[in-house]
Design a protein around this motif. Structure first.
Motif, short mmCIF file in Angstrom:
data_model
loop_
_atom_site.label_atom_id
_atom_site.label_comp_id
_atom_site.label_asym_id
_atom_site.label_seq_id
_atom_site.Cartn_x
_atom_site.Cartn_y
_atom_site.Cartn_z
N THR A 32 0.84 -1.20 0.00
CA THR A 32 0.00 0.00 0.00
C THR A 32 0.88 1.25 0.00
O THR A 32 2.00 1.25 0.50
CB THR A 32 -0.89 0.06 1.25
N LEU A 49 -1.21 -0.40 -3.98
CA LEU A 49 -2.62 -0.25 -3.62
C LEU A 49 -2.80 1.02 -2.80
O LEU A 49 -2.20 1.15 -1.72
CB LEU A 49 -3.08 -1.46 -2.80
N GLY A 68 -4.92 1.92 -0.60
CA GLY A 68 -5.95 1.20 0.15
C GLY A 68 -6.78 2.15 1.00
O GLY A 68 -6.29 3.21 1.42
N ASP A 69 -8.01 1.72 1.26
CA ASP A 69 -8.80 2.53 2.20
C ASP A 69 -8.30 2.32 3.63
O ASP A 69 -8.79 2.94 4.58
CB ASP A 69 -10.31 2.26 2.06
N SER A 70 -7.26 1.48 3.79
CA SER A 70 -6.55 1.40 5.07
C SER A 70 -5.92 2.75 5.40
O SER A 70 -5.48 2.96 6.55
CB SER A 70 -5.48 0.30 5.04
N ILE A 94 -3.49 -11.78 1.72
CA ILE A 94 -3.04 -11.08 2.94
C ILE A 94 -3.60 -11.91 4.08
O ILE A 94 -4.81 -11.98 4.28
CB ILE A 94 -3.46 -9.60 2.98
N VAL A 123 0.11 -9.14 -0.45
CA VAL A 123 0.01 -7.71 -0.16
C VAL A 123 0.11 -7.50 1.34
O VAL A 123 -0.38 -8.34 2.11
CB VAL A 123 -1.30 -7.09 -0.72
N VAL A 148 0.04 -4.01 4.27
CA VAL A 148 -0.01 -2.57 4.49
C VAL A 148 1.44 -2.15 4.81
O VAL A 148 2.06 -2.70 5.74
CB VAL A 148 -0.98 -2.23 5.64
O1 KIV Z 1 -7.05 -1.14 2.27
C1 KIV Z 1 -6.14 -1.96 2.20
O2 KIV Z 1 -4.98 -1.69 2.55
C2 KIV Z 1 -6.46 -3.28 1.68
C3 KIV Z 1 -5.42 -4.35 1.86
C4 KIV Z 1 -5.40 -4.79 3.27
C5 KIV Z 1 -5.62 -5.46 0.92
O3 KIV Z 1 -7.50 -3.49 1.17
#
Ligand code: KIV
Length: 278
Positions: free
Chosen positions: A36, A55, A57-59, A217, A227, A229
């Protein structure tokens, strides 16, 4: 005519990773590395290091904004993070999470969210969470020419329905549902599926049964890629320690030590030195 060879290529002219590249990697048995990023500087570092997929990510909701879940992050905020990341990337495929509430309402709304992400950020694909119920959404976004990645297993946008972050699909009913969801997403045209926190054997089954790459993950070593974070992998987060995270560094400690050194240098007058002054 250019005389550059692959040995002296700069990151600027390395061949771009596309959804086709990922498909070829699966076919050749080359594991895909995805991480990410949410900002320009980190994205530049990850891209130059050779990560295949970045990514957004929405994380970001957790690690950037400090929310407890991924639910609060908005489409505007995801577009902003994606814009920052795209500016730092020359090679990797940039995939952006559609945030909670921006695609579940109906397929038209989902399409306009995906179009905003693509148009305003320059990213290459979007990711949505969910199984069979998301298929019409995937199809509608794909009809507009936007590549879509799926996400099955523990889908954090549904955390309040699940009630916990425990491993998903341990029982055969849920496992079978997930297997079917993966096939349906593949048929709908996703270019890949993230499998989050499911038993390794199930992830291996799914990986063998579909032609598009799976990215795991907490889903074992038989997926087509992995993947994490980045903040977890580099030890910037300290309050999230699931067993699937491998910590490649403990940057929270290192940064803390360097910052303490800086404070000490300022206090003592050692910084700035004459060489650091005009
Ligand atoms: O938002 C994110 O980081 C994710 C990953 C955990 C796959 O979707």
């Amino acid at each position: 005519m250019s005389t550059r060879t692959s040995q002296n290529r700069s990151p600027e002219d390395a061949p771009r990773v596309t959804t086709r590249t990922l498909q070829d990697m699966k076919a050749s048995g080359i594991n895909i590395a995805m991480l990410t990023a949410y900002d320009y500087t980190s994205a530049r570092i990850l891209d130059a290091a050779g990560v295949d997929v970045i990514l957004v990510g929405d994380s970001a909701s957790n690690v950037m904004a400090g929310h407890e879940t991924t639910l609060p992050i908005t489409l505007d905020q995801m577009v902003y993070h994606a814009q920052c990341v795209v500016r730092g990337v020359h090679r990797a495929l940039v995939v952006v999470d559609l945030p909670f509430g921006s695609y579940q309402g109906n397929t038209k709304e989902a399409l306009s969210s995906a179009v905003r992400v693509m148009k305003e950020s320059g990213a290459h694909a979007v990711k949505v969470e969910g199984g069979r119920s998301i298929v019409p959404t995937v199809e509608r976004i794909l009809e507009a020419g936007i590549p879509v990645m799926g996400h099955l297993g523990l889908t954090p946008q549904s955390i309040y329905r699940f009630g916990s972050y425990q491993v998903r699909a341990r029982d055969e009913v849920e496992a079978e549902e997930l297997r079917e969801d993966a096939v349906r997403l593949e048929q709908a045209g996703v270019f890949g599926i993230v499998l989050e926190k499911i038993p390794a054997d199930l992830a291996a089954d799914v990986t063998a049964s579909i032609s598009v790459p799976t990215i795991g993950i907490g889903a074992g070593g038989q997926c087509d890629g992995q993947v994490l974070v980045t903040h977890d992998a580099l030890g910037l987060t300290t309050d999230f320690n699931p067993r699937f995270v491998r910590r490649y560094a403990q940057l929270d400690q290192q940064i803390g030590e360097h910052v303490q050194q800086y404070i000490a240098d300022v206090r003592s007058g050692d910084f700035p030195s004459p060489d650091e002054s005009y």
